[in-house]
Enzyme design. Structure first.
Site, PDB file in Angstrom:
ATOM      1  N   ASN A 160       0.808  -1.226   0.000  1.00 33.22           N
ATOM      2  CA  ASN A 160       0.000   0.000   0.000  1.00 33.22           C
ATOM      3  C   ASN A 160       0.839   1.273   0.000  1.00 33.22           C
ATOM      4  O   ASN A 160       0.522   2.233  -0.700  1.00 33.22           O
ATOM      5  CB  ASN A 160      -1.019  -0.027   1.147  1.00 33.22           C
ATOM      6  CG  ASN A 160      -0.370  -0.129   2.502  1.00 33.22           C
ATOM      7  OD1 ASN A 160       0.690  -0.732   2.660  1.00 33.22           O
ATOM      8  ND2 ASN A 160      -0.984   0.459   3.497  1.00 33.22           N
ATOM      9  N   GLU A 259       3.525  -4.909  12.407  1.00 36.97           N
ATOM     10  CA  GLU A 259       2.606  -3.790  12.164  1.00 36.97           C
ATOM     11  C   GLU A 259       1.512  -4.343  11.262  1.00 36.97           C
ATOM     12  O   GLU A 259       1.736  -4.572  10.067  1.00 36.97           O
ATOM     13  CB  GLU A 259       3.360  -2.627  11.532  1.00 36.97           C
ATOM     14  CG  GLU A 259       4.444  -2.099  12.477  1.00 36.97           C
ATOM     15  CD  GLU A 259       5.227  -0.898  11.965  1.00 36.97           C
ATOM     16  OE1 GLU A 259       5.275  -0.691  10.744  1.00 36.97           O
ATOM     17  OE2 GLU A 259       5.798  -0.183  12.800  1.00 36.97           O
ATOM     18  N   CYS A 293      -3.157   1.461   6.487  1.00 34.05           N
ATOM     19  CA  CYS A 293      -3.561   0.730   7.692  1.00 34.05           C
ATOM     20  C   CYS A 293      -4.238   1.647   8.695  1.00 34.05           C
ATOM     21  O   CYS A 293      -5.021   1.198   9.520  1.00 34.05           O
ATOM     22  CB  CYS A 293      -2.330   0.085   8.324  1.00 34.05           C
ATOM     23  SG  CYS A 293      -1.017   1.274   8.637  1.00 34.05           S
ATOM     24  N   GLU A 472       7.597   0.601  16.593  1.00 31.56           N
ATOM     25  CA  GLU A 472       8.786   1.126  15.927  1.00 31.56           C
ATOM     26  C   GLU A 472       8.665   2.643  15.927  1.00 31.56           C
ATOM     27  O   GLU A 472       7.630   3.196  16.260  1.00 31.56           O
ATOM     28  CB  GLU A 472       8.925   0.532  14.517  1.00 31.56           C
ATOM     29  CG  GLU A 472       9.138  -0.989  14.572  1.00 31.56           C
ATOM     30  CD  GLU A 472       9.659  -1.603  13.263  1.00 31.56           C
ATOM     31  OE1 GLU A 472      10.448  -0.955  12.578  1.00 31.56           O
ATOM     32  OE2 GLU A 472       9.257  -2.748  12.969  1.00 31.56           O
TER      33      GLU A 472
HETATM   34  P1  NAD Z   1      -0.248  -9.417   3.284  1.00 31.67           P
HETATM   35  O1  NAD Z   1      -0.223  -9.868   4.683  1.00 31.67           O
HETATM   36  O2  NAD Z   1      -1.026 -10.188   2.300  1.00 31.67           O
HETATM   37  O3  NAD Z   1       1.234  -9.362   2.689  1.00 31.67           O
HETATM   38  C1  NAD Z   1       2.256  -8.601   3.312  1.00 31.67           C
HETATM   39  C2  NAD Z   1       3.600  -9.167   2.904  1.00 31.67           C
HETATM   40  O4  NAD Z   1       3.745 -10.466   3.470  1.00 31.67           O
HETATM   41  C3  NAD Z   1       3.781  -9.347   1.396  1.00 31.67           C
HETATM   42  O5  NAD Z   1       5.103  -9.026   1.053  1.00 31.67           O
HETATM   43  C4  NAD Z   1       3.515 -10.831   1.217  1.00 31.67           C
HETATM   44  O6  NAD Z   1       4.136 -11.384   0.087  1.00 31.67           O
HETATM   45  C5  NAD Z   1       4.116 -11.388   2.483  1.00 31.67           C
HETATM   46  N1  NAD Z   1       3.594 -12.701   2.881  1.00 31.67           N
HETATM   47  C6  NAD Z   1       2.348 -13.200   2.692  1.00 31.67           C
HETATM   48  N2  NAD Z   1       2.257 -14.444   3.206  1.00 31.67           N
HETATM   49  C7  NAD Z   1       3.469 -14.725   3.740  1.00 31.67           C
HETATM   50  C8  NAD Z   1       4.012 -15.874   4.397  1.00 31.67           C
HETATM   51  N3  NAD Z   1       3.270 -16.956   4.627  1.00 31.67           N
HETATM   52  N4  NAD Z   1       5.303 -15.825   4.798  1.00 31.67           N
HETATM   53  C9  NAD Z   1       6.052 -14.732   4.599  1.00 31.67           C
HETATM   54  N5  NAD Z   1       5.597 -13.630   3.960  1.00 31.67           N
HETATM   55  C10 NAD Z   1       4.316 -13.622   3.538  1.00 31.67           C
HETATM   56  O7  NAD Z   1      -0.717  -7.900   3.322  1.00 31.67           O
HETATM   57  P2  NAD Z   1      -1.011  -6.945   2.082  1.00 31.67           P
HETATM   58  O8  NAD Z   1      -2.319  -7.325   1.478  1.00 31.67           O
HETATM   59  O9  NAD Z   1       0.199  -6.853   1.228  1.00 31.67           O
HETATM   60  O10 NAD Z   1      -1.148  -5.522   2.826  1.00 31.67           O
HETATM   61  C11 NAD Z   1      -2.316  -5.042   3.376  1.00 31.67           C
HETATM   62  C12 NAD Z   1      -2.352  -5.277   4.872  1.00 31.67           C
HETATM   63  O11 NAD Z   1      -1.241  -4.662   5.495  1.00 31.67           O
HETATM   64  C13 NAD Z   1      -3.567  -4.668   5.532  1.00 31.67           C
HETATM   65  O12 NAD Z   1      -4.076  -5.573   6.480  1.00 31.67           O
HETATM   66  C14 NAD Z   1      -3.019  -3.445   6.233  1.00 31.67           C
HETATM   67  O13 NAD Z   1      -3.761  -2.979   7.338  1.00 31.67           O
HETATM   68  C15 NAD Z   1      -1.670  -3.921   6.630  1.00 31.67           C
HETATM   69  N6  NAD Z   1      -0.787  -2.787   6.898  1.00 31.67           N
HETATM   70  C16 NAD Z   1      -0.431  -2.491   8.187  1.00 31.67           C
HETATM   71  C17 NAD Z   1       0.378  -1.391   8.457  1.00 31.67           C
HETATM   72  C18 NAD Z   1       0.799  -1.024   9.864  1.00 31.67           C
HETATM   73  O14 NAD Z   1       1.717  -0.241  10.007  1.00 31.67           O
HETATM   74  N7  NAD Z   1       0.158  -1.544  10.898  1.00 31.67           N
HETATM   75  C19 NAD Z   1       0.828  -0.602   7.399  1.00 31.67           C
HETATM   76  C20 NAD Z   1       0.433  -0.911   6.113  1.00 31.67           C
HETATM   77  C21 NAD Z   1      -0.371  -2.017   5.864  1.00 31.67           C
END
Ligand code: NAD
Length: 491
Positions: A160, A259, A293, A472
């Site tokens: 995102n 996060e 997020c 963080e």
């Molecule tokens: P996601 O969890 O699908 O993927 C995040 C990352 O994890 C990607 O690089 C993905 O390839 C990797 N990943 C997925 N499965 C994995 C596994 N089994 N092992 C290791 N790596 C794996 O999330 P997304 O759809 O890319 O992002 C959106 C989400 O991120 C939303 O839930 C959003 O709220 C959250 N987010 C949180 C913050 C925060 O600071 N709290 C910031 C931005 C986004």
């Protein structure tokens, strides 16, 4: 040395881009148009292993012992170089995400270089924790804790705010003397790859920053977090993935920083300045097409201003300009992918089944032939739902919010805290005492009063509940990316 070789986006290991030796790769699609942008070389387990070994080697070759002032200077040079290549980063981020160019300039890339500058300052100013201990015999002992790098850190980030979130982790990790292996999202590999060029240009030793591309499960993400050579994982992404990663890291008992997702509330009191609140709420619901997020998906409005806020926010939502990301007038881009749009549209259908009144949006917009293949969606607002409905409980991660009325302060606090998540909240009021009082009672990591997403990078960032583990930012980052060794000296 360039990140892009023809159509291929390559991995970066031990200071070099790796030539794809197989066709193992995946297509990267422009979310605004649905057109192919590049093919990305998917790292297999052997390449992830090489990256981890290279990272470990760089620590042994002296990176971990580099003086702090040298690391801080390097971070500052990285920021300067991103500034020089600013428009390349903007173009790469816009192509990957479809976000408006104005936002990529003002938020994403600007924050990336600010991340490097901030953590250069933070690490340069950091002190040691120390205690003078009084002993029973009248003597004293001196305790002080030296902080050492964690080691090889796996950095996994979502799509995102790709560069912003990546540099938020890479800058403090490098500042503390760690080596990193980063796994950007499969949807947005470009800026992490471009950053490899920049870090090499400013003299980061080979192996300190490595990029492996691929998916999560049974791909580069899983290979990385299960690799025995990593010393910690910093992860930003969904709560479900965070939970999986935690299980995979558990056998080795490595530190994690998570996060994760949010289902953030805004509370609007009836003493509010309507125009200011509407401006703030429009940002907090619709920035980055709701794919932050921190975005607000639940808006609790005191009954006296409910109709005004509902009508005003719907009018502002209708005023958002969807269109070519390159156009300066565009305020709102597409969702990241067709798959994500389907998920959001499923929530739209569910909310309507549950009796939501759609104030505005709720559908896929008509934007003309050029954008017809993109993952566009209308900014959407609902009334008529309650905290009992799934669309109000689960993170949707789109440009959508439910407006729900309340009568008293206590009721608003209870409604806002009635969630499994706990990332962020915002409180809108002209009563300063109430603002402080309510903001403090939010069960979240970050609570804003009369603003949203206003960040001081020295302050702690993170969430509670399903929204994450740890903080963080500023000193909190230094704590995660180092391990203390306490030394006790009998004086
Ligand atoms: P996601 O969890 O699908 O993927 C995040 C990352 O994890 C990607 O690089 C993905 O390839 C990797 N990943 C997925 N499965 C994995 C596994 N089994 N092992 C290791 N790596 C794996 O999330 P997304 O759809 O890319 O992002 C959106 C989400 O991120 C939303 O839930 C959003 O709220 C959250 N987010 C949180 C913050 C925060 O600071 N709290 C910031 C931005 C986004």
């Amino acid at each position: 040395m360039t990140a892009q070789n023809g159509l291929w986006t390559r991995n970066f290991v031990d200071g070099r881009f790796v030539e794809p030796d197989t066709d193992r790769g995946f297509e990267q699609i422009d979310p605004a148009t649905g057109k192919l942008i590049a093919r990305v070389h998917e790292a297999d387990a052997a390449l992830v292993d090489r990256a981890v070994q290279a990272a470990r080697g760089s620590l042994a070759n002296g990176w971990a012992d580099t003086p702090v002032r040298e690391r801080a200077a390097l971070l500052r040079r990285a920021a300067d170089r991103i500034e020089e290549r600013f428009e390349e980063f903007v173009a790469a981020e816009v192509a990957d995400t479809g976000k408006p160019v104005t936002q990529a300039r003002e938020l994403d890339v600007t924050r990336a270089l600010t991340n490097f500058r901030t953590f250069a300052d933070v690490v340069a100013a950091a002190g040691l924790e120390s205690f003078l201990t009084d002993l029973a015999d009248g003597g004293q002992a001196l305790n002080y804790a030296v902080r050492k790098p964690l080691g090889v850190v796996a950095v996994i980030v979502p799509w995102n705010l790709p560069l912003l979130l990546l540099t938020w982790k890479v800058a403090p990790a490098l500042a503390c003397g760690n080596a990193v292996v980063v796994k950007p999202s499969e949807e947005t590999p470009a800026t992490a790859t471009l950053l490899a060029e920049v870090l090499a240009e400013v003299g980061l030793p080979p192996g300190v920053y490595n990029v492996v591309h691929g998916f999560g499960g049974a791909s580069a993400g899983e290979h990385l977090v299960t690799h025995p050579g990593i010393d910690g994982v910093t992860f930003t992404g969904s709560s479900a993935t965070g939970s999986q990663v935690m299980k995979m890291v558990a056998p080795k008992v490595r530190p994690v920083s998570f996060e994760l997702g949010g289902k953030n509330a805004a509370i609007v009191f009836d003493d509010v300045d309507l125009d200011e609140a509407l401006t703030g709420l429009t940002k907090s619901v619709f920035t980055n097409t709701g794919q932050v997020c921190l975005c607000t998906e639940r808006v609790y409005v005191q009954r006296g201003v409910f109709d005004d806020i509902a009508a005003g926010l719907a009018e502002r939502a209708r005023g958002l300009r969807l269109g070519s990301p390159e156009a300066r007038s565009t305020t709102t881009g597409p969702l990241i992918s067709q798959a994500h749009r389907k998920k959001v549209l499923d929530y739209f259908a569910l909310a309507e089944q549950d009796g939501a009144t759609v104030l505005t949006g709720g559908d896929v917009p008509e934007l003309g032939a050029e954008l017809s293949g993109g993952s566009w969606i209308e900014p959407t607002l609902w009334t008529g739902l309650t905290n009992a409905h799934r669309a109000v409980r689960e993170e949707i991660f789109g440009p959508v919010a439910a407006l729900i009325p309340f009568d008293t302060e206590d009721e608003a606090i209870a409604l806002a805290n009635d969630t499994d998540y706990g990332l962020a909240a915002s409180v809108w009021t002209n009563d300063l005492r109430r603002g402080h009082r309510v903001a403090q009672r939010m069960n979240v990591g970050m609570s804003w009063v009369n603003t949203w997403f206003l960040r001081d990078l020295r302050s702690p960032f993170g969430g509670v509940g399903l929204s994450g583990i740890g903080r963080e930012g500023g000193e909190s980052s230094l704590h995660f990316y180092t391990e203390p060794t306490n030394v006790c000296v009998q004086l």
